[in-house]
Each structure stands twice: as structure tokens, then as C-alpha cells.
Motif scaffolding. Structure first.
Motif, PDB file in Angstrom:
ATOM      1  N   ARG A 214       0.828  -1.206   0.000  1.00 58.18           N
ATOM      2  CA  ARG A 214       0.000   0.000   0.000  1.00 58.18           C
ATOM      3  C   ARG A 214       0.866   1.262   0.000  1.00 58.18           C
ATOM      4  NH1 ARG A 214      -5.491  -1.303   1.902  1.00 58.18           N
ATOM      5  NH2 ARG A 214      -5.796   0.918   2.280  1.00 58.18           N
ATOM      6  N   ALA A 215       1.948   1.230   0.779  1.00 60.14           N
ATOM      7  CA  ALA A 215       2.802   2.413   0.900  1.00 60.14           C
ATOM      8  C   ALA A 215       3.469   2.774  -0.427  1.00 60.14           C
ATOM      9  CB  ALA A 215       3.854   2.193   1.975  1.00 60.14           C
ATOM     10  N   LEU A 216       3.903   1.773  -1.163  1.00 53.89           N
ATOM     11  CA  LEU A 216       4.587   2.043  -2.434  1.00 53.89           C
ATOM     12  C   LEU A 216       3.683   2.752  -3.439  1.00 53.89           C
ATOM     13  CD1 LEU A 216       6.734  -1.195  -2.948  1.00 53.89           C
ATOM     14  CD2 LEU A 216       7.542   1.113  -2.390  1.00 53.89           C
ATOM     15  N   GLN A 217       2.382   2.574  -3.283  1.00 59.65           N
ATOM     16  CA  GLN A 217       1.446   3.267  -4.161  1.00 59.65           C
ATOM     17  C   GLN A 217       1.404   4.772  -3.881  1.00 59.65           C
ATOM     18  OE1 GLN A 217      -2.400   1.292  -4.069  1.00 59.65           O
ATOM     19  NE2 GLN A 217      -1.435  -0.724  -4.074  1.00 59.65           N
ATOM     20  N   THR A 218       1.930   5.177  -2.716  1.00 60.48           N
ATOM     21  CA  THR A 218       1.933   6.601  -2.347  1.00 60.48           C
ATOM     22  C   THR A 218       3.275   7.272  -2.642  1.00 60.48           C
ATOM     23  OG1 THR A 218       2.780   6.336  -0.075  1.00 60.48           O
ATOM     24  CG2 THR A 218       0.415   5.977  -0.427  1.00 60.48           C
ATOM     25  N   LEU A 219       4.232   6.509  -3.167  1.00 56.09           N
ATOM     26  CA  LEU A 219       5.587   7.035  -3.381  1.00 56.09           C
ATOM     27  C   LEU A 219       5.562   8.298  -4.238  1.00 56.09           C
ATOM     28  CD1 LEU A 219       8.676   6.578  -3.037  1.00 56.09           C
ATOM     29  CD2 LEU A 219       8.585   5.270  -5.173  1.00 56.09           C
ATOM     30  N   GLU A 220       6.219   9.344  -3.733  1.00 53.35           N
ATOM     31  CA  GLU A 220       6.272  10.621  -4.445  1.00 53.35           C
ATOM     32  C   GLU A 220       7.707  11.116  -4.528  1.00 53.35           C
ATOM     33  OE1 GLU A 220       2.374  13.183  -3.500  1.00 53.35           O
ATOM     34  OE2 GLU A 220       3.517  12.678  -1.689  1.00 53.35           O
ATOM     35  N   LEU A 221       8.062  11.700  -5.645  1.00 52.12           N
ATOM     36  CA  LEU A 221       9.335  12.394  -5.801  1.00 52.12           C
ATOM     37  C   LEU A 221       9.053  13.880  -5.895  1.00 52.12           C
ATOM     38  CD1 LEU A 221      11.157  10.106  -8.403  1.00 52.12           C
ATOM     39  CD2 LEU A 221      11.650  10.312  -5.976  1.00 52.12           C
ATOM     40  N   CYS A 254      12.694   4.735  -0.032  1.00 52.63           N
ATOM     41  CA  CYS A 254      12.762   6.080  -0.608  1.00 52.63           C
ATOM     42  C   CYS A 254      14.214   6.531  -0.778  1.00 52.63           C
ATOM     43  CB  CYS A 254      12.027   7.069   0.292  1.00 52.63           C
ATOM     44  SG  CYS A 254      10.291   6.678   0.567  1.00 52.63           S
ATOM     45  N   ARG A 255      14.971   6.401   0.275  1.00 50.53           N
ATOM     46  CA  ARG A 255      16.356   6.867   0.260  1.00 50.53           C
ATOM     47  C   ARG A 255      17.210   6.131  -0.761  1.00 50.53           C
ATOM     48  NH1 ARG A 255      21.628   4.803   0.754  1.00 50.53           N
ATOM     49  NH2 ARG A 255      22.979   6.328   1.770  1.00 50.53           N
ATOM     50  N   ASN A 256      16.889   4.868  -1.040  1.00 51.18           N
ATOM     51  CA  ASN A 256      17.728   4.049  -1.915  1.00 51.18           C
ATOM     52  C   ASN A 256      17.493   4.292  -3.406  1.00 51.18           C
ATOM     53  OD1 ASN A 256      18.865   2.917   0.360  1.00 51.18           O
ATOM     54  ND2 ASN A 256      17.701   1.010   0.257  1.00 51.18           N
ATOM     55  N   ILE A 257      16.520   5.130  -3.747  1.00 47.08           N
ATOM     56  CA  ILE A 257      16.271   5.440  -5.155  1.00 47.08           C
ATOM     57  C   ILE A 257      17.432   6.265  -5.712  1.00 47.08           C
ATOM     58  CG2 ILE A 257      14.752   6.636  -6.780  1.00 47.08           C
ATOM     59  CD1 ILE A 257      12.450   6.066  -4.813  1.00 47.08           C
ATOM     60  N   GLU A 258      17.916   5.893  -6.848  1.00 48.83           N
ATOM     61  CA  GLU A 258      19.056   6.589  -7.466  1.00 48.83           C
ATOM     62  C   GLU A 258      18.750   8.081  -7.644  1.00 48.83           C
ATOM     63  OE1 GLU A 258      21.914   6.258 -11.457  1.00 48.83           O
ATOM     64  OE2 GLU A 258      20.091   5.071 -11.302  1.00 48.83           O
ATOM     65  N   VAL A 260      18.177  10.279  -5.337  1.00 42.62           N
ATOM     66  CA  VAL A 260      17.466  10.852  -4.193  1.00 42.62           C
ATOM     67  C   VAL A 260      18.458  11.166  -3.078  1.00 42.62           C
ATOM     68  CG1 VAL A 260      15.866  10.295  -2.311  1.00 42.62           C
ATOM     69  CG2 VAL A 260      15.237   9.811  -4.681  1.00 42.62           C
ATOM     70  N   GLU A 261      18.330  12.351  -2.506  1.00 37.58           N
ATOM     71  CA  GLU A 261      19.200  12.763  -1.408  1.00 37.58           C
ATOM     72  C   GLU A 261      18.589  12.464  -0.044  1.00 37.58           C
ATOM     73  OE1 GLU A 261      22.256  13.965  -1.080  1.00 37.58           O
ATOM     74  OE2 GLU A 261      22.661  13.815  -3.226  1.00 37.58           O
ATOM     75  N   VAL A 262      17.268  12.606   0.069  1.00 37.35           N
ATOM     76  CA  VAL A 262      16.600  12.361   1.350  1.00 37.35           C
ATOM     77  C   VAL A 262      15.342  11.523   1.118  1.00 37.35           C
ATOM     78  CG1 VAL A 262      15.501  13.368   3.392  1.00 37.35           C
ATOM     79  CG2 VAL A 262      17.425  14.553   2.299  1.00 37.35           C
ATOM     80  N   GLY A 263      15.228  10.449   1.872  1.00 33.57           N
ATOM     81  CA  GLY A 263      14.011   9.647   1.879  1.00 33.57           C
ATOM     82  C   GLY A 263      13.222   9.946   3.139  1.00 33.57           C
ATOM     83  N   VAL A 264      11.904  10.018   3.001  1.00 32.13           N
ATOM     84  CA  VAL A 264      11.036  10.357   4.132  1.00 32.13           C
ATOM     85  C   VAL A 264       9.852   9.399   4.169  1.00 32.13           C
ATOM     86  CG1 VAL A 264       9.755  12.195   5.310  1.00 32.13           C
ATOM     87  CG2 VAL A 264      11.590  12.787   3.707  1.00 32.13           C
ATOM     88  N   SER A 265       9.531   8.916   5.356  1.00 31.49           N
ATOM     89  CA  SER A 265       8.289   8.160   5.531  1.00 31.49           C
ATOM     90  C   SER A 265       7.410   8.898   6.522  1.00 31.49           C
ATOM     91  CB  SER A 265       8.562   6.732   6.015  1.00 31.49           C
ATOM     92  OG  SER A 265       9.078   6.720   7.327  1.00 31.49           O
ATOM     93  N   PHE A 266       6.120   8.957   6.202  1.00 31.59           N
ATOM     94  CA  PHE A 266       5.112   9.550   7.081  1.00 31.59           C
ATOM     95  C   PHE A 266       4.194   8.427   7.549  1.00 31.59           C
ATOM     96  CE2 PHE A 266       6.342  12.809   4.001  1.00 31.59           C
ATOM     97  CZ  PHE A 266       6.626  13.897   4.816  1.00 31.59           C
ATOM     98  N   VAL A 267       4.255   8.109   8.824  1.00 29.26           N
ATOM     99  CA  VAL A 267       3.458   7.003   9.363  1.00 29.26           C
ATOM    100  C   VAL A 267       2.504   7.553  10.412  1.00 29.26           C
ATOM    101  CG1 VAL A 267       3.508   4.814  10.585  1.00 29.26           C
ATOM    102  CG2 VAL A 267       5.290   5.337   8.898  1.00 29.26           C
ATOM    103  N   GLU A 268       1.214   7.514  10.096  1.00 25.68           N
ATOM    104  CA  GLU A 268       0.178   8.005  11.006  1.00 25.68           C
ATOM    105  C   GLU A 268      -0.191   6.870  11.953  1.00 25.68           C
ATOM    106  OE1 GLU A 268      -3.923  10.588  10.530  1.00 25.68           O
ATOM    107  OE2 GLU A 268      -3.657   8.810   9.268  1.00 25.68           O
ATOM    108  N   SER A 269       0.448   6.869  13.114  1.00 28.15           N
ATOM    109  CA  SER A 269       0.266   5.777  14.072  1.00 28.15           C
ATOM    110  C   SER A 269      -1.088   5.821  14.768  1.00 28.15           C
ATOM    111  CB  SER A 269       1.383   5.795  15.102  1.00 28.15           C
ATOM    112  OG  SER A 269       1.432   7.052  15.757  1.00 28.15           O
ATOM    113  N   GLU A 270      -1.643   7.007  14.895  1.00 25.52           N
ATOM    114  CA  GLU A 270      -2.979   7.203  15.436  1.00 25.52           C
ATOM    115  C   GLU A 270      -3.502   8.514  14.859  1.00 25.52           C
ATOM    116  OE1 GLU A 270      -2.875   8.860  19.715  1.00 25.52           O
ATOM    117  OE2 GLU A 270      -1.049   7.628  19.595  1.00 25.52           O
ATOM    118  N   PRO A 271      -4.821   8.722  14.850  1.00 27.45           N
ATOM    119  CA  PRO A 271      -5.354   9.942  14.236  1.00 27.45           C
ATOM    120  C   PRO A 271      -4.706  11.203  14.797  1.00 27.45           C
ATOM    121  CG  PRO A 271      -7.134   8.417  14.729  1.00 27.45           C
ATOM    122  CD  PRO A 271      -5.899   7.834  15.351  1.00 27.45           C
ATOM    123  N   GLY A 272      -4.144  12.004  13.909  1.00 30.62           N
ATOM    124  CA  GLY A 272      -3.551  13.266  14.320  1.00 30.62           C
ATOM    125  C   GLY A 272      -2.146  13.184  14.855  1.00 30.62           C
ATOM    126  N   VAL A 273      -1.509  12.009  14.782  1.00 33.46           N
ATOM    127  CA  VAL A 273      -0.128  11.836  15.245  1.00 33.46           C
ATOM    128  C   VAL A 273       0.666  11.141  14.138  1.00 33.46           C
ATOM    129  CG1 VAL A 273       1.412  10.862  16.984  1.00 33.46           C
ATOM    130  CG2 VAL A 273      -0.881  11.667  17.646  1.00 33.46           C
TER     131      VAL A 273
END
Length: 331
Positions: A214-221, A254-258, A260-273
Motif C-alpha cells: 500500500r505504501a509504495l502506491q503513495t511514493l512521491e518524488l 525512498c532513500r535508496n532510489i538513485e 534521491v538525497e533524502v528519503g522520508v516516511s510519514f506514518v500516522e500511528s494514530e489519528p492526528g499523530v
């Protein structure tokens, strides 16, 4: 005298002076945090001391092979009433990373802070901070030598796990000759490197695979393809029945993509966090980026937790990274 040696001696003296300890690591513990905390309690046992080892939240089950793992107390599910006069915090980049544990501190508490993060602000009464160390576990190796405790297979396993995980399997740039020397010593005490690597680095849950899909479907550059990001929402966790720890390591895709300088993951562990994890190559010091948003870490691996919706958090991080890379967002 080498100043590092003096701080090691002060840490060892702290462990000898007191009789009962609260031992803790940082929230969302990784292999170094868990291995270091359990390594400390094994040393305390050899010294004939008493302890309670805690964490605010769950410790990933993949570290259940470590000795005394069953002693780790999740304060969210097993609250404590006891007050402690001696506290040992390991691998906490700053005071906030300890979580909400202040209620367990006695009014005259003394705190030993053992860490390797450059963003550590020296919040302890005794501070053993070595930013040149690859892991907190590397520092604990020196403490164990100073204390004169026996390097049992159990203690060696805890320290080795911290070294292995914080160096990415001895692949990251923080893998120094000293790290390899210590690792070799630890193997001589019976640590089985293949088994530890399998458990910590190779084996994944099926829930992780579902979250990854599911996460890979959200991948953005963005930022002229210098930034790559990936997102996991609360709904993703609910629909895949995955746990928060199943989203670990996604940032590396994300970081391992040729290019790319910075890879970032956004993980919403609970609503609003939202937990933000960042991994960098050479151009950006992400510890400085994280620090601007209340977090910390290392130059090439850092993170923070931000309150807000996913869209709000992503916008905030984008603006900070825009300044860090010197390139505007593509939006």
C-alpha cells in the motif's frame, strides 16, 4: 586522562553507587535501544543490583530473542506506582524521547544518560555521550569493561544486536574499525551472527508486506527528485490489520532510489499523530531538519513525531526540507 574514559568511569561509578534502578530507552525502540537497555540490566544483575526496565509502548517482537526481553514493561499497559531515585536512560536523543516517565522519578532522582546522538542535550546528572560512537551499544561495551563484568554470551548478544542494527548490518558509514573490532570480540563469546542478522534484518512479517504494498502506491518524488516520500495512514493499518512496527524500514525504499538525497516516511500511528522518519545520503544533515520539528537523531538518520493531519505534516516537512536542500517543492 582521555575525557571519554573519565565519563565511562563516572557512569560505572553511578551503577556501583546505587542499589535499585529504573532502566529505560526511547519510545518506539529499535535494536540499539532494546539491546542497550537489556545489556544494562544484565550488567546490573552481575553487580547484584535490583532494577525495573520499562518503555512507553510496545517493544518490537522481533527482539524477543534477546535475554530478559520478558522483563521489559510496557508502561501504557503496565503502569508503575513505585518512585525511583536512580534512573539509567539509554539511546535517548533528548529528554522527550524518554516518553512520559517523569511520574516515576523520586524528588531527588539521579539520572545517568548514556547516548550517541549529536542532538543529545545532556539532560542527565551524569552524561556519557559519545557522538563518534556508531551505537549506544558501542559505549556500553566500554562501560562493561570498566565495571569488570563478565562478557557472557547473553551480554555479548545484546551489545552485538545494538551494533548490528545501528550500522545497518555493518553497511552504513558509521561502521568504524573500532566497531568491527568490538563485533569480532563479541563473536568470540558465542554470538551467532547469521541468526542475529536473520532476526533483526532479514525476517519480515506478512503484515509488513501488506503495508509495503500500500505504501509504495503513495511514493512521491519532489524537490527536483531530490526528495522521495512514502505515506502510511491509520486506515492502512486498520485495513491490513498491521501494527506500527510493521511499517518499520519503509523509509529506506525512498532513500535508496538513485539520485534521491533524502528519503522520508510519514506514518500516522494514530489519528492526528504522524511519525516522520528521514534517511539521507550526503547533501543534507537530517538531524538538523528533525531538530527544527522537535525531533533529533543523526546526520543520515533522524526523525520526529508531529501532531496534525497527514497533509498538514507533509506540508510542514516539505517546507523545512525545501530550505535544507536549497530547492523548492515541485508543488
Amino acid at each position: 586522562m582521555n575525557p571519554n574514559r573519565q565519563f565511562v568511569r563516572e557512569a560505572a561509578l553511578f551503577m556501583r553507587e546505587h542499589d535499585r534502578f529504573l532502566v529505560l530507552s526511547h519510545i518506539n525502540p529499535d535494536g540499539d535501544a532494546t539491546g542497550s537497555a537489556l545489556g544494562v540490566v544484565l550488567m546490573l544483575e552481575q553487580l547484584g543490583k535490583q532494577y525495573v526496565v520499562v518503555n512507553e509502548g510496545e517493544t518490537p517482537e522481533k527482539f524477543a530473542f534477546l535475554p530478559r526481553f520478558d522483563q521489559l514493561r510496557n508502561l501504557r499497559k503496565q503502569p508503575l506506582e513505585e518512585k525511583f531515585g536512580a534512573v539509567i536512560a539509554v539511546d535517548c536523543a533528548d529528554e522527550s524521547r524518554m516518553g512520559d516517565v517523569r511520574s516515576l522519578f523520586d524528588s531527588g532522582v539521579r539520572l545517568l544518560n548514556i547516548d550517541h546522538h549529536p542532538t543529545n542535550d545532556g539532560f542527565g546528572d551524569v552524561n556519557l555521550i559519545r557522538t563518534d560512537a556508531a551505537a549506544t551499544a558501542e559505549i556500553l561495551f566500554d562501560v562493561a569493561e570498566e565495571l569488570g563484568v563478565s562478557f557472557t554470551e547473553e551480554l555479548a548478544l545484546c551489545i552485538y544486536t545494538g551494533l548490528l542494527t545501528d550500522t545497518g548490518g555493518f553497511r552504513y558509514s558509521n561502521t568504524s574499525p573500532r566497531v568491527m573490532e568490538i563485533a569480532a570480540r563479541l563473536l568470540s563469546y558465542g554470538v551467532k551472527p547469521g541468526e542475529v542478522a536473520e532476526r533483526c534484518l532479514e525476517e519480515i512479517t506478512f503484515a509488513h508486506v501488506k503495508i509495503l504494498r500500500r505504501a509504495l502506491q503513495t511514493l512521491e518524488l519532489s524537490h527536483q527528485n531530490l526528495i522521495a516520500s512514502i505515506t502510511v495512514s491509520v486506515d492502512d493499518f486498520l485495513e491490513t490489520q498491521a501494527e506500527r512496527e510493521d511499517a518499520g524500514g519503509l523509509v529506506n525504499y525512498c532513500r535508496n532510489i538513485e539520485g534521491v538525497e533524502v528519503g522520508v516516511s510519514f506514518v500516522e500511528s494514530e489519528p492526528g499523530v504522524v511519525k516522520v522518519s528521514m534517511r539521507a545520503r550526503d547533501r543534507v544533515d537530517v538531524s538538523l531538519v528533525a531538530k527544527q520539528m522537535g525531533g533529533g537523531g543523526h546526520a543520515k538518520a533522524a526523525g520526529c513525531t508531529i501532531r496534525g493531519s497527514l497533509s498538514e505534516v507533509k506540508q510542514k516537512v516539505s517546507l523545512v526540507l525545501e530550505e535544507a536542500v536549497g530547492v523548492k517543492s515541485d508543488e
